[in-house]
Design an enzyme around this catalytic site. Structure first.
Site, PDB file in Angstrom:
ATOM      1  N   ASN A   1       0.872  -1.169   0.000  1.00 16.37           N
ATOM      2  CA  ASN A   1       0.000   0.000   0.000  1.00 16.37           C
ATOM      3  C   ASN A   1       0.914   1.226   0.000  1.00 16.37           C
ATOM      4  O   ASN A   1       1.408   1.656   1.037  1.00 16.37           O
ATOM      5  CB  ASN A   1      -0.865  -0.023   1.244  1.00 16.37           C
ATOM      6  CG  ASN A   1      -2.206   0.659   1.096  1.00 16.37           C
ATOM      7  OD1 ASN A   1      -2.939   0.762   2.068  1.00 16.37           O
ATOM      8  ND2 ASN A   1      -2.578   1.129  -0.084  1.00 16.37           N
TER       9      ASN A   1
ATOM     10  N   ASN B   1      -6.935  10.170  -1.512  1.00 14.28           N
ATOM     11  CA  ASN B   1      -7.027   9.039  -2.428  1.00 14.28           C
ATOM     12  C   ASN B   1      -6.653   9.441  -3.852  1.00 14.28           C
ATOM     13  O   ASN B   1      -6.404  10.610  -4.156  1.00 14.28           O
ATOM     14  CB  ASN B   1      -8.454   8.475  -2.406  1.00 14.28           C
ATOM     15  CG  ASN B   1      -8.835   7.925  -1.050  1.00 14.28           C
ATOM     16  OD1 ASN B   1      -8.124   7.096  -0.494  1.00 14.28           O
ATOM     17  ND2 ASN B   1      -9.951   8.387  -0.512  1.00 14.28           N
TER      18      ASN B   1
ATOM     19  N   CYS C   1      -6.111   5.480   7.342  1.00 15.60           N
ATOM     20  CA  CYS C   1      -5.422   4.497   6.508  1.00 15.60           C
ATOM     21  C   CYS C   1      -4.506   3.689   7.413  1.00 15.60           C
ATOM     22  O   CYS C   1      -3.538   4.221   7.964  1.00 15.60           O
ATOM     23  CB  CYS C   1      -4.622   5.190   5.405  1.00 15.60           C
ATOM     24  SG  CYS C   1      -3.652   4.050   4.378  1.00 15.60           S
TER      25      CYS C   1
ATOM     26  N   ASN D   1     -12.933   3.995   8.491  1.00 14.34           N
ATOM     27  CA  ASN D   1     -13.450   3.938   7.127  1.00 14.34           C
ATOM     28  C   ASN D   1     -14.502   2.832   7.072  1.00 14.34           C
ATOM     29  O   ASN D   1     -14.351   1.793   7.716  1.00 14.34           O
ATOM     30  CB  ASN D   1     -12.339   3.611   6.119  1.00 14.34           C
ATOM     31  CG  ASN D   1     -11.352   4.754   5.957  1.00 14.34           C
ATOM     32  OD1 ASN D   1     -11.700   5.902   6.129  1.00 14.34           O
ATOM     33  ND2 ASN D   1     -10.115   4.419   5.633  1.00 14.34           N
TER      34      ASN D   1
ATOM     35  N   HIS E   1     -16.519  -0.425   5.736  1.00 17.55           N
ATOM     36  CA  HIS E   1     -16.143  -1.615   4.982  1.00 17.55           C
ATOM     37  C   HIS E   1     -17.317  -2.578   4.869  1.00 17.55           C
ATOM     38  O   HIS E   1     -18.063  -2.784   5.829  1.00 17.55           O
ATOM     39  CB  HIS E   1     -14.970  -2.339   5.650  1.00 17.55           C
ATOM     40  CG  HIS E   1     -13.700  -1.551   5.606  1.00 17.55           C
ATOM     41  ND1 HIS E   1     -12.816  -1.635   4.559  1.00 17.55           N
ATOM     42  CD2 HIS E   1     -13.179  -0.657   6.478  1.00 17.55           C
ATOM     43  CE1 HIS E   1     -11.793  -0.823   4.789  1.00 17.55           C
ATOM     44  NE2 HIS E   1     -11.997  -0.220   5.939  1.00 17.55           N
TER      45      HIS E   1
ATOM     46  N   ASN F   1     -15.773   0.720   1.133  1.00 20.62           N
ATOM     47  CA  ASN F   1     -14.715  -0.198   0.717  1.00 20.62           C
ATOM     48  C   ASN F   1     -15.267  -1.619   0.764  1.00 20.62           C
ATOM     49  O   ASN F   1     -16.079  -1.947   1.633  1.00 20.62           O
ATOM     50  CB  ASN F   1     -13.524  -0.098   1.672  1.00 20.62           C
ATOM     51  CG  ASN F   1     -12.997   1.317   1.794  1.00 20.62           C
ATOM     52  OD1 ASN F   1     -12.261   1.786   0.952  1.00 20.62           O
ATOM     53  ND2 ASN F   1     -13.384   2.009   2.866  1.00 20.62           N
TER      54      ASN F   1
ATOM     55  N   GLU G   1     -10.968  -0.408  -2.847  1.00 19.70           N
ATOM     56  CA  GLU G   1     -11.044   0.761  -1.985  1.00 19.70           C
ATOM     57  C   GLU G   1     -11.814   1.886  -2.673  1.00 19.70           C
ATOM     58  O   GLU G   1     -11.585   2.175  -3.852  1.00 19.70           O
ATOM     59  CB  GLU G   1      -9.652   1.255  -1.608  1.00 19.70           C
ATOM     60  CG  GLU G   1      -8.884   0.293  -0.715  1.00 19.70           C
ATOM     61  CD  GLU G   1      -7.699   0.961  -0.054  1.00 19.70           C
ATOM     62  OE1 GLU G   1      -7.901   1.992   0.618  1.00 19.70           O
ATOM     63  OE2 GLU G   1      -6.565   0.462  -0.210  1.00 19.70           O
ATOM     64  N   ARG G   2     -12.703   2.512  -1.916  1.00 19.20           N
ATOM     65  CA  ARG G   2     -13.450   3.646  -2.475  1.00 19.20           C
ATOM     66  C   ARG G   2     -12.460   4.766  -2.816  1.00 19.20           C
ATOM     67  O   ARG G   2     -11.589   5.111  -2.026  1.00 19.20           O
ATOM     68  CB  ARG G   2     -14.518   4.140  -1.500  1.00 19.20           C
ATOM     69  CG  ARG G   2     -14.000   4.672  -0.193  1.00 19.20           C
ATOM     70  CD  ARG G   2     -15.098   5.272   0.657  1.00 19.20           C
ATOM     71  NE  ARG G   2     -14.545   5.774   1.920  1.00 19.20           N
ATOM     72  CZ  ARG G   2     -15.236   6.443   2.827  1.00 19.20           C
ATOM     73  NH1 ARG G   2     -16.517   6.676   2.642  1.00 19.20           N
ATOM     74  NH2 ARG G   2     -14.661   6.866   3.941  1.00 19.20           N
TER      75      ARG G   2
ATOM     76  N   CYS H   1      -4.901  -3.041   2.378  1.00 16.29           N
ATOM     77  CA  CYS H   1      -5.708  -2.042   3.075  1.00 16.29           C
ATOM     78  C   CYS H   1      -5.720  -2.421   4.552  1.00 16.29           C
ATOM     79  O   CYS H   1      -6.268  -3.471   4.926  1.00 16.29           O
ATOM     80  CB  CYS H   1      -7.120  -1.997   2.516  1.00 16.29           C
ATOM     81  SG  CYS H   1      -8.222  -0.858   3.396  1.00 16.29           S
ATOM     82  N   GLY H   2      -5.111  -1.579   5.397  1.00 20.55           N
ATOM     83  CA  GLY H   2      -5.002  -1.898   6.814  1.00 20.55           C
ATOM     84  C   GLY H   2      -6.337  -1.884   7.530  1.00 20.55           C
ATOM     85  O   GLY H   2      -6.661  -2.804   8.286  1.00 20.55           O
ATOM     86  N   THR H   3      -7.145  -0.840   7.300  1.00 17.66           N
ATOM     87  CA  THR H   3      -8.457  -0.811   7.940  1.00 17.66           C
ATOM     88  C   THR H   3      -9.328  -1.951   7.422  1.00 17.66           C
ATOM     89  O   THR H   3     -10.141  -2.515   8.157  1.00 17.66           O
ATOM     90  CB  THR H   3      -9.161   0.538   7.710  1.00 17.66           C
ATOM     91  OG1 THR H   3      -9.310   0.778   6.309  1.00 17.66           O
ATOM     92  CG2 THR H   3      -8.389   1.677   8.355  1.00 17.66           C
ATOM     93  N   GLY H   4      -9.136  -2.311   6.144  1.00 19.39           N
ATOM     94  CA  GLY H   4      -9.894  -3.420   5.574  1.00 19.39           C
ATOM     95  C   GLY H   4      -9.525  -4.750   6.194  1.00 19.39           C
ATOM     96  O   GLY H   4     -10.391  -5.616   6.429  1.00 19.39           O
TER      97      GLY H   4
END
Length: 279
Positions: A13, A64, A73, A163, A165, A195, A213-214, A222-225
């Site tokens: 990323n 983004n 992020c 964020n 998901h 996302n 990712e949006r 994607c860490g939050t994902g």
């Protein structure tokens, strides 16, 4: 004018980082669109700014590919913590970083030369309420709820880690991520877009994930994902709470632990190269 930048990545990323602790940057959204182009710019998943903060050691702002500003992020914040430490703005093994989704505490791990190589992020408690994601679903949790896209109905679990998901437990290599990702991102059920993660359960506490990712499309990580996917896997009974869950993304592995109080994420942070660019 020429401005120094840092190209950094966390398991693939990759973002373009600017030190704005003493000198701000104007129009960072427009700059992200221009510089993130991999043919006509530097190339990356967006632009991230290291900024001063009145409430933490520093502040992260991230933009983004389409110029929109993101709230958080997970991979980017590890690199921000590394940059702040390696440039001498913070001392010690812990750093607090202000984001649009709150203040995050990061534990730093260094090599023999004192340079940060990886970090453990306290991502905070997940948001599970349907309305707070935000989405048009009601309920304290949204687990296995139907989301229809192009005639196909998916069972979705919704989690926000700063964020929003939408986590779907279907093989990411077979589902058609490039087709369904943008349809779900802009689905009417998600007023601020979303996302989307497609997940294959490898075995207990190990997941394979791909992400749309949006604002950026498919990215290597994607860490939050990854955090949202681990939380969703616990909610669906695939993984265990209070145990480390390995999430294998296209760019590498993140290690997630979901507790009663918070979600922890451990992963690498790497400086790729330093350069100058005309702004």
């Amino acid at each position: 004018m020429l401005r120094k930048f840092y190209k950094m990545q966390g398991i693939g990323n990759d973002y373009i980082y600017f030190d704005c602790m003493r000198e701000p940057i104007n129009n960072p959204g427009e700059l992200s669109v221009k510089l993130s182009d991999r043919h006509f710019g530097i190339g990356g998943d967006g632009v991230i700014l290291l900024c001063p903060s009145d409430v933490a050691d520093c502040k992260m702002r991230m933009f983004n590919l389409d110029g929109s500003e993101g709230k958080m992020c997970g991979n980017g914040i590890r690199c921000v913590a590394k940059l702040a430490h390696d440039l001498g703005y913070v001392k010690g093994d812990f750093v607090k970083i202000e984001t649009l989704s709150g203040i995050k505490t990061i534990q730093l791990f260094t090599d023999s030369n004192g340079m940060v190589t990886s970090a453990r992020v306290d991502m905070g408690a997940p948001v599970l309420s349907g309305r707070d994601i935000p989405s048009l679903f009601d309920g304290e949790t949204v687990v296995g709820c139907p989301v229809e896209a192009d005639g196909r109905t998916f069972k979705a679990t919704l989690v926000s880690m700063g964020n929003p998901h939408c986590v779907i437990f279907e093989d990411p290599d077979k589902v058609g991520l490039e087709h369904y990702g943008p349809l779900i991102e802009r689905h009417r059920l998600f007023p601020e877009r979303i996302n989307t993660e497609f997940i294959r359960v490898i075995d207990r506490n190990r997941l394979k994930m791909r992400v749309w990712e949006r604002g950026s499309g498919e990215t290597l990580a994607c860490g939050t994902g990854a955090c949202a996917s681990a939380v969703a896997a616990v909610l669906n009974g695939y993984c265990d709470k209070n145990k480390e869950i390995s999430v294998f993304l296209t760019g590498g592995e993140l290690r997630i632990t979901y507790t009663d109080q918070t979600v922890y994420m451990v992963g690498d942070a790497e400086l790729v190269f330093v350069g100058e660019v005309e702004i």
